[in-house]
Design a protein around this motif. Structure first.
Motif, PDB file in Angstrom:
ATOM      1  N   LYS A  39      53.841 103.387   7.762  1.00 56.98           N
ATOM      2  CA  LYS A  39      54.787 104.508   7.738  1.00 56.98           C
ATOM      3  C   LYS A  39      54.089 105.842   7.510  1.00 56.98           C
ATOM      4  N   THR A  40      52.988 105.803   6.765  1.00 62.51           N
ATOM      5  CA  THR A  40      52.224 107.032   6.500  1.00 62.51           C
ATOM      6  C   THR A  40      51.163 107.261   7.558  1.00 62.51           C
ATOM      7  N   ASN A  41      50.485 106.197   7.951  1.00 61.88           N
ATOM      8  CA  ASN A  41      49.352 106.332   8.870  1.00 61.88           C
ATOM      9  C   ASN A  41      49.760 106.436  10.335  1.00 61.88           C
ATOM     10  N   ALA A  42      50.953 105.974  10.665  1.00 63.47           N
ATOM     11  CA  ALA A  42      51.448 106.085  12.054  1.00 63.47           C
ATOM     12  C   ALA A  42      52.945 106.352  12.018  1.00 63.47           C
ATOM     13  N   PRO A  43      53.363 107.477  11.445  1.00 60.49           N
ATOM     14  CA  PRO A  43      54.795 107.752  11.249  1.00 60.49           C
ATOM     15  C   PRO A  43      55.581 107.939  12.545  1.00 60.49           C
ATOM     16  N   GLU A  44      54.881 108.182  13.652  1.00 61.44           N
ATOM     17  CA  GLU A  44      55.579 108.407  14.923  1.00 61.44           C
ATOM     18  C   GLU A  44      56.113 107.105  15.525  1.00 61.44           C
ATOM     19  N   PHE A  45      55.690 105.962  14.983  1.00 63.28           N
ATOM     20  CA  PHE A  45      56.156 104.673  15.485  1.00 63.28           C
ATOM     21  C   PHE A  45      57.143 104.059  14.496  1.00 63.28           C
ATOM     22  N   ASP A  46      58.286 103.619  15.018  1.00 66.69           N
ATOM     23  CA  ASP A  46      59.311 102.989  14.197  1.00 66.69           C
ATOM     24  C   ASP A  46      59.092 101.477  14.210  1.00 66.69           C
ATOM     25  N   GLY A  47      58.503 100.971  13.163  1.00 65.91           N
ATOM     26  CA  GLY A  47      58.183  99.547  13.093  1.00 65.91           C
ATOM     27  C   GLY A  47      59.410  98.661  13.074  1.00 65.91           C
ATOM     28  N   VAL A  48      60.486  99.136  12.443  1.00 64.89           N
ATOM     29  CA  VAL A  48      61.718  98.351  12.392  1.00 64.89           C
ATOM     30  C   VAL A  48      62.298  98.181  13.791  1.00 64.89           C
ATOM     31  N   LEU A  49      62.321  99.261  14.564  1.00 67.32           N
ATOM     32  CA  LEU A  49      62.845  99.202  15.925  1.00 67.32           C
ATOM     33  C   LEU A  49      61.974  98.299  16.801  1.00 67.32           C
ATOM     34  N   LEU A  50      60.671  98.449  16.680  1.00 65.61           N
ATOM     35  CA  LEU A  50      59.749  97.614  17.452  1.00 65.61           C
ATOM     36  C   LEU A  50      59.960  96.140  17.121  1.00 65.61           C
ATOM     37  N   ASP A  51      60.144  95.841  15.843  1.00 59.42           N
ATOM     38  CA  ASP A  51      60.352  94.466  15.405  1.00 59.42           C
ATOM     39  C   ASP A  51      61.637  93.895  15.999  1.00 59.42           C
ATOM     40  N   LEU A  52      62.696  94.702  16.038  1.00 52.77           N
ATOM     41  CA  LEU A  52      63.965  94.233  16.587  1.00 52.77           C
ATOM     42  C   LEU A  52      63.871  93.954  18.086  1.00 52.77           C
ATOM     43  N   ILE A  53      63.145  94.810  18.799  1.00 55.58           N
ATOM     44  CA  ILE A  53      62.970  94.600  20.242  1.00 55.58           C
ATOM     45  C   ILE A  53      62.263  93.279  20.509  1.00 55.58           C
ATOM     46  N   ILE A  54      61.160  93.067  19.808  1.00 58.18           N
ATOM     47  CA  ILE A  54      60.383  91.835  20.005  1.00 58.18           C
ATOM     48  C   ILE A  54      61.181  90.617  19.559  1.00 58.18           C
ATOM     49  N   ASP A  55      61.877  90.744  18.413  1.00 62.26           N
ATOM     50  CA  ASP A  55      62.666  89.620  17.911  1.00 62.26           C
ATOM     51  C   ASP A  55      63.768  89.240  18.893  1.00 62.26           C
ATOM     52  N   TYR A  56      64.411  90.225  19.509  1.00 64.64           N
ATOM     53  CA  TYR A  56      65.491  89.899  20.444  1.00 64.64           C
ATOM     54  C   TYR A  56      64.947  89.102  21.634  1.00 64.64           C
ATOM     55  N   LEU A  57      63.796  89.486  22.101  1.00 60.99           N
ATOM     56  CA  LEU A  57      63.201  88.774  23.237  1.00 60.99           C
ATOM     57  C   LEU A  57      62.763  87.367  22.853  1.00 60.99           C
ATOM     58  N   THR A  58      62.054  87.235  21.737  1.00 64.51           N
ATOM     59  CA  THR A  58      61.460  85.941  21.378  1.00 64.51           C
ATOM     60  C   THR A  58      62.423  85.029  20.618  1.00 64.51           C
ATOM     61  N   TYR A  59      63.355  85.598  19.857  1.00 65.54           N
ATOM     62  CA  TYR A  59      64.285  84.790  19.076  1.00 65.54           C
ATOM     63  C   TYR A  59      65.583  84.501  19.834  1.00 65.54           C
ATOM     64  N   VAL A  60      65.928  85.374  20.775  1.00 66.73           N
ATOM     65  CA  VAL A  60      67.246  85.275  21.412  1.00 66.73           C
ATOM     66  C   VAL A  60      67.158  85.043  22.915  1.00 66.73           C
ATOM     67  N   PHE A  61      66.591  86.005  23.644  1.00 59.17           N
ATOM     68  CA  PHE A  61      66.687  86.020  25.095  1.00 59.17           C
ATOM     69  C   PHE A  61      65.985  84.821  25.743  1.00 59.17           C
ATOM     70  N   ILE A  62      64.720  84.610  25.398  1.00 62.15           N
ATOM     71  CA  ILE A  62      63.962  83.514  26.022  1.00 62.15           C
ATOM     72  C   ILE A  62      64.523  82.145  25.615  1.00 62.15           C
ATOM     73  N   PRO A  63      64.829  81.896  24.328  1.00 62.57           N
ATOM     74  CA  PRO A  63      65.439  80.605  23.978  1.00 62.57           C
ATOM     75  C   PRO A  63      66.776  80.360  24.673  1.00 62.57           C
ATOM     76  N   ALA A  64      67.603  81.408  24.809  1.00 64.28           N
ATOM     77  CA  ALA A  64      68.888  81.242  25.497  1.00 64.28           C
ATOM     78  C   ALA A  64      68.664  80.871  26.960  1.00 64.28           C
ATOM     79  N   PHE A  65      67.708  81.522  27.594  1.00 66.93           N
ATOM     80  CA  PHE A  65      67.364  81.201  28.978  1.00 66.93           C
ATOM     81  C   PHE A  65      66.922  79.742  29.089  1.00 66.93           C
ATOM     82  N   ALA A  66      66.069  79.305  28.162  1.00 67.68           N
ATOM     83  CA  ALA A  66      65.559  77.936  28.193  1.00 67.68           C
ATOM     84  C   ALA A  66      66.674  76.916  28.008  1.00 67.68           C
TER      85      ALA A  66
END
Length: 209
Positions: A39-66
């Motif tokens: 948060k201090t060293n790279a404040p321009e990146f929102d880690g929470v948002l990035l985590d949600l994007i990746i989680d939706y793909l790996t936890y939701v979208f791909i398993p649902a497709f499978a």
């Protein structure tokens, strides 16, 4: 992307191996981000948002497709499953009440990758699959607690090893192409039951000051 490419080719064992790797990385990326003060060293990146994007793909979208393409839920049940999983998860991930004060989850946290892997390993009937998908989709919006194995401090000495054991059993089940008599299936059942119900038990047994 590697998991999705494997899923498109119906290489379910390889797909789940990549998803297990992603599950392991998801368990350590947060602690690493906090350790190195992103948060201090790279404040321009929102880690929470990035985590949600990746989680939706790996936890939701791909398993649902499978689950839909594997044939484990044929016909209308498959359509019901992917609609419930993808829509309910999108609403849940956008809900700013998803975390509790002790860093657990309020409602089922959309870990469909874990459920779908267990379904692939155990091959229950499509009615059982439909019941589990429907129940957990509803549970996403109920005031029911689900632990975060890393961030929930209470019982973490048990929860974290359980999560690591689940990762190992899941990886082994995928490695042997979900061989029906694999000993890893029992490990998956025991660890999955703990991870699903530990938070509910904590709600029933209040923590002492």
């Amino acid at each position: 992307m590697l998991a999705m490419l494997a899923a498109v080719d119906a290489k379910w064992d390889l797909m789940f191996l990549w998803l297990v790797v992603a599950f392991f990385v998801d368990g350590i990326d947060g602690p690493l981000a906090r350790k190195y003060d992103v948060k201090t060293n790279a404040p321009e990146f929102d880690g929470v948002l990035l985590d949600l994007i990746i989680d939706y793909l790996t936890y939701v979208f791909i398993p649902a497709f499978a689950l839909f393409k594997s044939g484990l839920m044929d016909g209308w049940t498959g359509w019901v499953a992917i609609i419930l999983i993808t829509f309910a998860s999108a609403m849940y991930f956008a809900d700013n009440r998803m975390k509790t004060k002790d860093n657990s989850f309020s409602g089922f946290p959309g870990c469909w990758n874990m459920l779908v892997l267990v379904i692939f390993a155990l091959h229950p009937s499509f009615w059982v699959c439909l019941a589990m998908v429907t129940t957990l989709a509803i549970a996403m919006f109920l005031p029911v607690k689900f632990i975060h194995p890393v961030r929930t401090e209470r019982w973490r000495m048990v929860s974290l090893p359980m999560a690591l054991a689940w990762t190992f059993f899941a990886g082994w089940a995928a490695w042997v192409d979900f061989y029906p008599d694999s000993w890893a299936h029992w490990g998956l059942i025991v660890t999955s039951v703990y991870l699903v119900f530990a938070g509910m038990v904590q709600q029933l047994i209040p923590q002492r000051d």
